[in-house]
Write a protein that holds these residues in place. Structure first.
Motif, PDB file in Angstrom:
ATOM      1  N   LEU A 288     -51.360  67.353 -10.284  1.00 18.83           N
ATOM      2  CA  LEU A 288     -50.215  67.449 -11.183  1.00 18.83           C
ATOM      3  C   LEU A 288     -50.050  68.890 -11.633  1.00 18.83           C
ATOM      4  CD1 LEU A 288     -50.984  64.332 -13.415  1.00 18.83           C
ATOM      5  CD2 LEU A 288     -49.518  64.438 -11.383  1.00 18.83           C
ATOM      6  N   GLN A 289     -48.813  69.322 -11.798  1.00 19.44           N
ATOM      7  CA  GLN A 289     -48.571  70.687 -12.254  1.00 19.44           C
ATOM      8  C   GLN A 289     -49.183  70.933 -13.625  1.00 19.44           C
ATOM      9  OE1 GLN A 289     -47.336  73.273 -10.708  1.00 19.44           O
ATOM     10  NE2 GLN A 289     -46.985  72.127  -8.819  1.00 19.44           N
ATOM     11  N   SER A 290     -49.273  69.878 -14.435  1.00 22.57           N
ATOM     12  CA  SER A 290     -49.853  70.034 -15.769  1.00 22.57           C
ATOM     13  C   SER A 290     -51.321  70.396 -15.714  1.00 22.57           C
ATOM     14  CB  SER A 290     -49.672  68.741 -16.574  1.00 22.57           C
ATOM     15  OG  SER A 290     -50.313  67.659 -15.905  1.00 22.57           O
ATOM     16  N   ASP A 291     -51.975  70.206 -14.541  1.00 16.52           N
ATOM     17  CA  ASP A 291     -53.383  70.588 -14.403  1.00 16.52           C
ATOM     18  C   ASP A 291     -53.565  72.090 -14.520  1.00 16.52           C
ATOM     19  OD1 ASP A 291     -54.098  67.995 -14.017  1.00 16.52           O
ATOM     20  OD2 ASP A 291     -54.073  68.100 -11.836  1.00 16.52           O
ATOM     21  N   THR A 292     -52.503  72.859 -14.361  1.00 17.18           N
ATOM     22  CA  THR A 292     -52.636  74.311 -14.300  1.00 17.18           C
ATOM     23  C   THR A 292     -51.786  75.008 -15.354  1.00 17.18           C
ATOM     24  OG1 THR A 292     -50.877  74.435 -12.659  1.00 17.18           O
ATOM     25  CG2 THR A 292     -53.105  74.258 -11.830  1.00 17.18           C
ATOM     26  N   PRO A 352     -55.241  76.384  -7.441  1.00 16.43           N
ATOM     27  CA  PRO A 352     -55.973  75.431  -8.290  1.00 16.43           C
ATOM     28  C   PRO A 352     -57.246  74.923  -7.608  1.00 16.43           C
ATOM     29  CG  PRO A 352     -53.636  74.950  -8.327  1.00 16.43           C
ATOM     30  CD  PRO A 352     -53.831  75.990  -7.258  1.00 16.43           C
ATOM     31  N   VAL A 353     -58.365  75.059  -8.296  1.00 13.97           N
ATOM     32  CA  VAL A 353     -59.655  74.656  -7.748  1.00 13.97           C
ATOM     33  C   VAL A 353     -60.555  74.252  -8.911  1.00 13.97           C
ATOM     34  CG1 VAL A 353     -60.467  77.059  -7.794  1.00 13.97           C
ATOM     35  CG2 VAL A 353     -61.599  75.404  -6.283  1.00 13.97           C
ATOM     36  N   ARG A 354     -61.444  73.310  -8.684  1.00 13.93           N
ATOM     37  CA  ARG A 354     -62.368  72.896  -9.737  1.00 13.93           C
ATOM     38  C   ARG A 354     -63.721  72.552  -9.123  1.00 13.93           C
ATOM     39  NH1 ARG A 354     -59.164  67.300 -11.351  1.00 13.93           N
ATOM     40  NH2 ARG A 354     -59.678  66.074  -9.493  1.00 13.93           N
ATOM     41  N   ILE A 355     -64.762  72.673  -9.925  1.00 14.04           N
ATOM     42  CA  ILE A 355     -66.122  72.357  -9.491  1.00 14.04           C
ATOM     43  C   ILE A 355     -66.414  70.889  -9.798  1.00 14.04           C
ATOM     44  CG2 ILE A 355     -68.561  72.757  -9.985  1.00 14.04           C
ATOM     45  CD1 ILE A 355     -67.977  75.662 -10.314  1.00 14.04           C
ATOM     46  N   VAL A 356     -67.090  70.234  -8.865  1.00 15.43           N
ATOM     47  CA  VAL A 356     -67.488  68.839  -9.038  1.00 15.43           C
ATOM     48  C   VAL A 356     -68.997  68.754  -8.874  1.00 15.43           C
ATOM     49  CG1 VAL A 356     -67.147  66.454  -8.280  1.00 15.43           C
ATOM     50  CG2 VAL A 356     -65.300  68.126  -8.011  1.00 15.43           C
ATOM     51  N   TYR A 357     -69.638  68.039  -9.780  1.00 10.32           N
ATOM     52  CA  TYR A 357     -71.064  67.752  -9.641  1.00 10.32           C
ATOM     53  C   TYR A 357     -71.238  66.250  -9.473  1.00 10.32           C
ATOM     54  CZ  TYR A 357     -75.759  66.436 -10.889  1.00 10.32           C
ATOM     55  OH  TYR A 357     -76.995  65.859 -10.875  1.00 10.32           O
ATOM     56  N   GLY A 358     -72.124  65.841  -8.585  1.00 17.46           N
ATOM     57  CA  GLY A 358     -72.377  64.420  -8.391  1.00 17.46           C
ATOM     58  C   GLY A 358     -73.358  64.185  -7.276  1.00 17.46           C
ATOM     59  N   TYR A 359     -73.227  63.032  -6.621  1.00 15.41           N
ATOM     60  CA  TYR A 359     -74.127  62.645  -5.538  1.00 15.41           C
ATOM     61  C   TYR A 359     -73.316  62.428  -4.269  1.00 15.41           C
ATOM     62  CZ  TYR A 359     -78.140  61.931  -8.601  1.00 15.41           C
ATOM     63  OH  TYR A 359     -79.176  62.121  -9.461  1.00 15.41           O
ATOM     64  N   CYS A 360     -73.864  62.886  -3.158  1.00 17.16           N
ATOM     65  CA  CYS A 360     -73.202  62.649  -1.875  1.00 17.16           C
ATOM     66  C   CYS A 360     -74.188  62.013  -0.905  1.00 17.16           C
ATOM     67  CB  CYS A 360     -72.635  63.945  -1.299  1.00 17.16           C
ATOM     68  SG  CYS A 360     -73.870  65.120  -0.764  1.00 17.16           S
ATOM     69  N   TYR A 361     -73.673  61.196  -0.012  1.00 17.16           N
ATOM     70  CA  TYR A 361     -74.508  60.544   0.994  1.00 17.16           C
ATOM     71  C   TYR A 361     -74.788  61.528   2.124  1.00 17.16           C
ATOM     72  CZ  TYR A 361     -75.857  57.617   4.912  1.00 17.16           C
ATOM     73  OH  TYR A 361     -76.521  57.083   5.988  1.00 17.16           O
ATOM     74  N   ASP A 362     -76.054  61.638   2.508  1.00 16.56           N
ATOM     75  CA  ASP A 362     -76.453  62.540   3.587  1.00 16.56           C
ATOM     76  C   ASP A 362     -77.592  61.889   4.363  1.00 16.56           C
ATOM     77  OD1 ASP A 362     -76.945  64.595   5.299  1.00 16.56           O
ATOM     78  OD2 ASP A 362     -77.656  66.010   3.807  1.00 16.56           O
ATOM     79  N   VAL A 374     -59.899  71.344  -4.134  1.00 18.02           N
ATOM     80  CA  VAL A 374     -58.785  72.289  -4.073  1.00 18.02           C
ATOM     81  C   VAL A 374     -57.474  71.502  -4.025  1.00 18.02           C
ATOM     82  CG1 VAL A 374     -57.806  74.264  -2.849  1.00 18.02           C
ATOM     83  CG2 VAL A 374     -60.270  73.818  -2.721  1.00 18.02           C
ATOM     84  N   ALA A 375     -56.465  71.974  -4.741  1.00 16.30           N
ATOM     85  CA  ALA A 375     -55.151  71.318  -4.737  1.00 16.30           C
ATOM     86  C   ALA A 375     -54.411  71.696  -3.457  1.00 16.30           C
ATOM     87  CB  ALA A 375     -54.348  71.729  -5.959  1.00 16.30           C
ATOM     88  N   ILE A 376     -54.329  70.741  -2.521  1.00 19.03           N
ATOM     89  CA  ILE A 376     -53.639  70.949  -1.252  1.00 19.03           C
ATOM     90  C   ILE A 376     -52.756  69.730  -1.005  1.00 19.03           C
ATOM     91  CG2 ILE A 376     -53.883  71.328   1.235  1.00 19.03           C
ATOM     92  CD1 ILE A 376     -56.647  72.445   0.727  1.00 19.03           C
TER      93      ILE A 376
END
Length: 575
Positions: A288-292, A352-362, A374-376
């Motif tokens: 959303l444009q309001s994110d920035t 627009p870009v943001r950092i995410v922390y969490g768990y990923c399957y590997d 990233v906003a794409i």
């Protein structure tokens, strides 16, 4: 304020000395962040050397701090000279010389400052250790002294108080409270007053030093960061790039609120205060444009000027947003900490870009780590340059996302809670839903069957593996080559034996040759007349077929999988 809080903690540990060399692990909120080392040498004077390396990732910045110091004290214990180097964004070098009743203080620019002091009461680190050993012998006893702080660049007054004794690993330790100004730390010392462990608070959370024989680099910048959060998965997902949703049961999270999991593609159902079910799908959150509406410049590795110079050299100004992102990704992936470099350069480029922390399957694990979004194309697209293929949102559990345009803070570190247990209950793939049954080994699904009538072989292709060579393209010993996304391989060869029949010696030689060790045990299944052996990540099978033999080689991260293949419980060979 954050800088001051961290500096006061460094001040506390700079006064911790030892009569020999010791190494310490630096932890932040129980996560490895760096190392601290200290040693003492004696000639005409007493020399104490310290070094600290500390790296920490927050949503506000990346803190890369290192320092080294050299204290010189007379045989009576009074400071004569101190030199130290601090690297924190900039490299600064200092010297302090103690003469008569003044300190001459010199920095990199050769400017000198003189302080008027009583030189006789400024003690060196080794003298402090010896006094503490003598004076702090009964509970409640105190020791007050003055020393020089390389962190505050001044003489400071310190008070130590013996709080209690504790016995750990058959060793009697002194528990000491050390106070400088309004800041206190609690430390444990051995009988010679060498540090065993110390803890203190900072704006990042609890920082601790623990004596160890082996130190490691910061977990905050490793591609599979937070090793203690590496949870074994109860399933190895087939075709993980195309999983559309997964249902997970998570236990032991009393400290987390449901707000933590309120992300666009995550639905949560609580069973009790510490157990809940989480459903994650691969839908992407709309951008959303309001994110920035506003943004703050983030400087992790480059200054704003240097970041713009890099963008100019990449020639991105006339490109579309997608082209800019791809160009910056190509530059970032070859650098250390590629996700953080990508985050900073995209921010500098006003994307627009943001950092995410969490768990990923590997593969076999759920690993806690940091990636970015990233906003794409009007959606937040996950990006992770530490993987060779695009991340699947259905196999990533987001615990925390920075808000683009909002002030970033150390609250990131407060969102690092450990997932105690994580088990898949079901998943969706190709429009079908699969339940995960409970088995001794991680769950496998029967993939397509390979058949070679000429060799009389029928084989189930293991989960996640693709056929690269089926023996019809070229005439060679290799008739079947399997590989998955993690560069794990199963290769099948048909080889003509040099003798009339395949002997035990021939079978063992081929297995030894592939594994690279002649000391391993090679087992013979007399009923099936096959030979097999394995070591570490490698295994091999020899199947005699008259004057030829089949050789199957396996390269795989998990020894249990190799055993399953060797015993044909998963590969399901029929000949």
């Amino acid at each position: 304020m954050r800088r001051l809080s961290f500096t006061l903690f460094l001040l506390a540990i700079s006064q911790i000395t030892c009569a020999q060399g010791f190494s310490y692990q630096v932890d932040v909120n129980n996560h490895r962040a760096g190392s601290y080392r200290i040693s003492t040498e004696v000639d005409q004077n007493i020399h104490t050397f310290t070094s600290l390396e500390f790296s920490l990732l927050t949503l506000q910045d990346s803190l890369n701090f290192s320092s080294s110091s050299h204290f010189v004290e007379s045989d009576s214990g009074f400071l004569e000279f101190v030199s130290w180097t601090t690297i924190f964004k900039d490299t600064l070098r200092y010297q302090a010389r103690f003469e008569s009743d003044t300190i001459s203080y010199i920095n990199d620019s050769d400017s000198s400052t003189f302080y008027s002091i009583n030189q006789s009461i400024v003690l060196g680190p080794d003298k402090i250790r010896k006094l503490s050993t003598r004076e702090l012998d009964t509970v409640g006893s105190k020791l007050c002294y003055q020393t020089f702080s390389t962190e505050l660049n001044q003489v400071v007054e310190v008070t130590r108080e013996l709080l209690s004794y504790s016995v750990e690993k058959a060793q009697k330790l002194r528990v000491v409270k050390q106070t400088t100004g309004s800041t206190s730390t609690i430390s444990k010392f051995d009988k010679e007053f060498n540090l065993v462990e110390t803890k203190g608070q900072s704006s990042f959370g609890q920082i601790s030093l623990i004596r160890t024989n082996k130190t490691g680099s910061s977990q905050f910048f490793e591609s599979d960061a937070f090793e203690i959060n590496r949870l074994l998965s109860n399933i190895r997902f087939p075709d993980p790039r195309n999983i559309s949703s997964v249902k997970l049961k998570i236990d032991g999270l009393d400290s987390l609120s449901s707000l933590t999991f309120k992300q666009h593609n995550q639905k949560i159902t609580f069973q009790d205060s510490s157990s809940f079910v989480l459903i994650v799908d691969k839908t992407k959150e709309p951008y959303l444009q309001s994110d920035t509406t506003s943004r703050s410049q983030t400087e992790l590795f480059f200054s704003a000027v240097r970041g713009n110079e890099i963008l100019d050299s990449l020639g991105i100004h006339t490109l579309t947003r997608n082209e800019k992102v791809n160009q910056i990704k190509g530059f970032s992936k070859n650098l250390p900490y590629p996700n953080l470099v990508l985050f900073e350069l995209l921010s500098t480029a006003n994307i627009p870009v943001r950092i995410v922390y969490g768990y990923c399957y590997d593969r076999w694990f759920w690993i806690s780590k940091t990636w970015i979004e990233v906003a794409i194309n009007n959606h937040w697209e996950p990006q992770d340059l530490t993987y060779n293929f695009p991340p699947n949102p259905a196999l990533r559990i987001a615990l925390f996302k920075s808000q683009y345009g909002s002030p970033l803070s150390h609250s990131y570190l407060e969102q690092i809670p450990v997932l105690k247990n994580l088990q898949a209950e079901s998943f969706s793939l190709g429009g079908k839903k699969y339940s995960v049954s409970s088995q001794v080994f991680p769950y496998y699904f029967e993939n397509p069957v390979y058949e070679n009538e000429g060799l009389g072989i029928r084989m189930n292709i293991p989960d996640g593996f693709n056929i690269l060579n089926d023996g019809t393209e070229t005439a060679s010993d290799l008739f079947l080559a399997l590989e998955n996304d993690y560069d794990e391989k199963i290769n099948c060869f048909q080889v003509i034996a040099s003798g009339q029949q395949v002997t035990e010696k021939t079978a063992k030689e081929k297995i030894y040759e592939f594994i690279g060790d002649q000391n391993i045990n090679v087992n013979n299944d007399k009923k099936l007349n096959i030979w097999h052996g394995y070591k570490g990540n490698f295994g091999a099978i020899v199947i005699p077929q008259g004057r030829s033999y089949l050789l199957i080689t396996i390269k795989h991260e998990d020894p249990e999988f190799i055993i399953l293949v060797l015993t044909r419980k998963n590969l399901n060979l029929k000949f």
